[in-house]
Write an enzyme that holds these catalytic residues in place. Structure first.
Site, PDB file in Angstrom:
ATOM      1  N   THR A  93     -54.245   3.698  35.856  1.00  0.00           N
ATOM      2  CA  THR A  93     -54.054   5.367  35.980  1.00  0.00           C
ATOM      3  C   THR A  93     -53.743   5.695  34.302  1.00  0.00           C
ATOM      4  O   THR A  93     -52.333   5.947  34.194  1.00  0.00           O
ATOM      5  CB  THR A  93     -53.026   5.792  36.823  1.00  0.00           C
ATOM      6  OG1 THR A  93     -51.858   4.972  36.876  1.00  0.00           O
ATOM      7  CG2 THR A  93     -53.547   5.766  38.268  1.00  0.00           C
ATOM      8  N   GLU A 157     -45.663  -1.205  42.408  1.00  0.00           N
ATOM      9  CA  GLU A 157     -45.625  -2.572  41.714  1.00  0.00           C
ATOM     10  C   GLU A 157     -44.679  -2.514  40.609  1.00  0.00           C
ATOM     11  O   GLU A 157     -44.652  -1.568  39.790  1.00  0.00           O
ATOM     12  CB  GLU A 157     -46.913  -3.019  41.322  1.00  0.00           C
ATOM     13  CG  GLU A 157     -47.102  -4.367  40.411  1.00  0.00           C
ATOM     14  CD  GLU A 157     -46.693  -5.333  41.463  1.00  0.00           C
ATOM     15  OE1 GLU A 157     -46.915  -5.554  42.829  1.00  0.00           O
ATOM     16  OE2 GLU A 157     -45.502  -6.179  40.918  1.00  0.00           O
ATOM     17  N   PHE A 258     -31.738  -4.031  28.838  1.00  0.00           N
ATOM     18  CA  PHE A 258     -32.412  -2.870  28.273  1.00  0.00           C
ATOM     19  C   PHE A 258     -31.932  -2.012  27.476  1.00  0.00           C
ATOM     20  O   PHE A 258     -31.813  -0.720  27.336  1.00  0.00           O
ATOM     21  CB  PHE A 258     -33.105  -1.902  29.531  1.00  0.00           C
ATOM     22  CG  PHE A 258     -34.527  -2.340  29.653  1.00  0.00           C
ATOM     23  CD1 PHE A 258     -34.879  -3.535  30.257  1.00  0.00           C
ATOM     24  CD2 PHE A 258     -35.523  -1.542  29.553  1.00  0.00           C
ATOM     25  CE1 PHE A 258     -36.174  -3.965  30.530  1.00  0.00           C
ATOM     26  CE2 PHE A 258     -36.866  -1.574  29.672  1.00  0.00           C
ATOM     27  CZ  PHE A 258     -37.082  -2.958  30.284  1.00  0.00           C
ATOM     28  N   ALA A 261     -31.836  -2.041  20.741  1.00  0.00           N
ATOM     29  CA  ALA A 261     -32.349  -0.968  19.905  1.00  0.00           C
ATOM     30  C   ALA A 261     -33.318  -1.459  18.900  1.00  0.00           C
ATOM     31  O   ALA A 261     -33.536  -2.669  18.520  1.00  0.00           O
ATOM     32  CB  ALA A 261     -31.217  -0.451  19.267  1.00  0.00           C
ATOM     33  N   CYS A 269     -47.265   1.424  30.144  1.00  0.00           N
ATOM     34  CA  CYS A 269     -46.768   2.111  31.322  1.00  0.00           C
ATOM     35  C   CYS A 269     -45.470   3.014  31.017  1.00  0.00           C
ATOM     36  O   CYS A 269     -45.948   4.351  31.176  1.00  0.00           O
ATOM     37  CB  CYS A 269     -45.897   0.857  32.228  1.00  0.00           C
ATOM     38  SG  CYS A 269     -47.049  -0.128  33.183  1.00  0.00           S
TER      39      CYS A 269
END
Ligand code: UDX
Length: 445
Positions: A93, A157, A258, A261, A269
């Protein structure tokens, strides 16, 4: 009798899901509308670089030596309709051209093609990332267009490229949006192995399942932009964002992951998912709730511009005309050949458009990058890319780049300046070899 599974769409998600389902012991039939992809997969090869996927495929694809033969591929909707008890829709998508919203045409086409071929009882399971509300609409499509007794479930997912096989076989959670206990039961059967191994199984309604995916990606994007915003402040104040991330990450409520930097997030995504989420919230009249994502997006895009400015400064502060710039990395992350919305290529392209002579090298992404940016120069090794360079930009943190010998590379360049856009190199080692090493959000040394 074991369930028979079909997988519609054989991109990153579908190809991995199909092979993983075969690994879990099911008979699997994969479909794609691109015959070349089907040919390639049937011969045991995958059309992208994803560690471990080709081995997994070969273990199961019919015809491969020593394979279980549980996995086959086709282009026939009729065959898919007749074969499966459970049909996973895994088509992509992408972002619509010129808009924030996501393009649902592949999902819509998949449902329209599949529905008329479902004659018996079947469960269709959407895995694509879609705007909230899509499942409800698609359930009606199945109701109206399928001759059989067909139900829909939504099962987002969360796999990461580069870890797709492991993430699919050992998911950190399984989320299913269902409307009946029958659908839940079938999905518990499909995922019995990972659930037995400890993967949490979360049952929700359709909209919650759809939202879990976009919420998760929005959170991850926000975390990255948060640390990149801190990098901007560190640069202004003379602080060190790497130390800062380490220190705040010790707080378990924040966590260390996460918080790297650098030049920010890219890929197929995170960027498009946060934009599609904002667009959908606008349609629902909830746009105010997500205005912060606009800031997340703009902090992220600013990082790319900032890297261009650091490179400009490194070559003397004026024009890039006549300057040679080496770019190490083209993919949006290491261990992938995916160059979609890659910060590395974006930076390379910007510098080239401003007159710089840019040479790019990526261990796996050169071919895909060349297709997207044919006017950039590409080298077959880091050594070749840096030859004669006035500045070297490290923009994708491949292991190969961390292992480079700065002394050897230093012999080839025209100016020993390296800008680390991923805060991943050993700055001390580079400095010791006579380089000026600059990283994003860190003091100049
Ligand atoms: C992401 C989600 O992680 C995954 O759960 C979802 O299913 C799909 O989207 P992916 O696109 O494969 O997966 O990449 P991810 O590992 O999330 O990295 C995204 C981008 O963020 C990369 O460009 C990466 O370099 C960047 N990143 C990541 C950072 O800049 N800093 C970090 O600390 C982490």
């Amino acid at each position: 009798m074991a369930l028979k599974i079909t997988v519609i769409g054989t991109g990153y998600l579908g190809a991995t899901h199909a092979a993983a389902m075969a690994e879990l012991g099911f008979e699997v039939l994969g479909l794609d509308v691109v015959p070349e992809k089907i040919e390639l997969l049937s011969s045991g090869r995958v059309p992208m670089y994803e560690p471990g996927l080709e081995d997994l495929l070969r273990r199961h694809v019919a015809g491969a030596e020593g394979s279980t033969g549980r996995l086959r591929f086709t282009t026939s909707w009729e065959e898919v309709g007749a074969f499966g008890d459970v049909h996973f829709v895994c088509v992509n998508t992408p972002q619509k051209h010129g808009e924030y919203a996501c393009d649902m045409s592949f999902v819509d086409a998949a449902f329209a093609s599949l529905a008329p071929h479902l004659h018996g009882p079947a469960l269709v399971v959407g895995k694509s990332t879609v705007p909230v509300g899509s499942a409800e609409r698609l359930a009606r499509v199945l109701e109206e267009q399928s001759p059989g007794d067909v139900e829909l479930a939504w099962n987002p997912e969360f796999l990461r490229e580069g870890f797709a096989v492991d993430d699919t076989l050992h998911p950190d959670r399984i989320v299913v949006g269902v409307r009946s206990t029958h659908a839940e039961k079938l999905l518990r059967e499909v995922y019995a192995t990972p659930v037995a191994e400890g993967s949490p199984f979360v049952v929700t309604d359709y909209p919650t399942a759809e939202l879990v995916k976009t919420a998760a990606n929005s959170f991850l994007a926000t975390k990255i932009s948060f640390i990149n915003a801190m990098a901007e402040v560190c640069e202004a104040a003379g602080g060190d964002v790497v130390k800062l991330a380490e220190a705040i990450g010790h707080d378990e409520r924040i966590g260390r992951k996460f918080l790297r930097a650098g030049v920010g997030f890219g890929g197929g995504c995170l960027p498009k998912d946060i934009r599609a989420f904002m667009a959908r919230a606008g349609e629902l009249g909830a746009d105010q709730a997500l205005t912060f994502l606009r800031e997340v997006d703009s902090v992220n895009m600013r990082r790319r511009g900032h890297m261009v400015e650091l490179a400009r400064e490194a070559v003397g502060g004026g024009s890039f005309l006549g300057k040679r710039v080496a770019v190490l990395g083209a993919t949006f992350k290491p261990d992938s050949d995916d160059v979609r919305d890659s910060p590395a290529l974006n930076v390379a392209g910007q510098i080239q458009l401003q007159g710089g002579q840019v040479t790019v090298y990526d261990p796996k992404g050169n071919d895909n990058a060349r297709r997207l940016f044919p006017t950039l120069a590409y080298a077959d090794s880091a050594q070749e890319a840096v030859r004669g360079a006035d500045v070297v930009l490290h923009l994708t943190e491949w292991r190969e780049f961390r292992e480079l010998d700065p002394a050897v590379l230093g012999e080839a360049v025209s100016g020993r300046i390296i800008l680390d856009g991923r805060n991943a190199l050993d700055g001390e080692a580079w400095r010791a070899a006579g380089w000026t090493y600059r990283a994003m959000g860190r003091p100049r040394a």
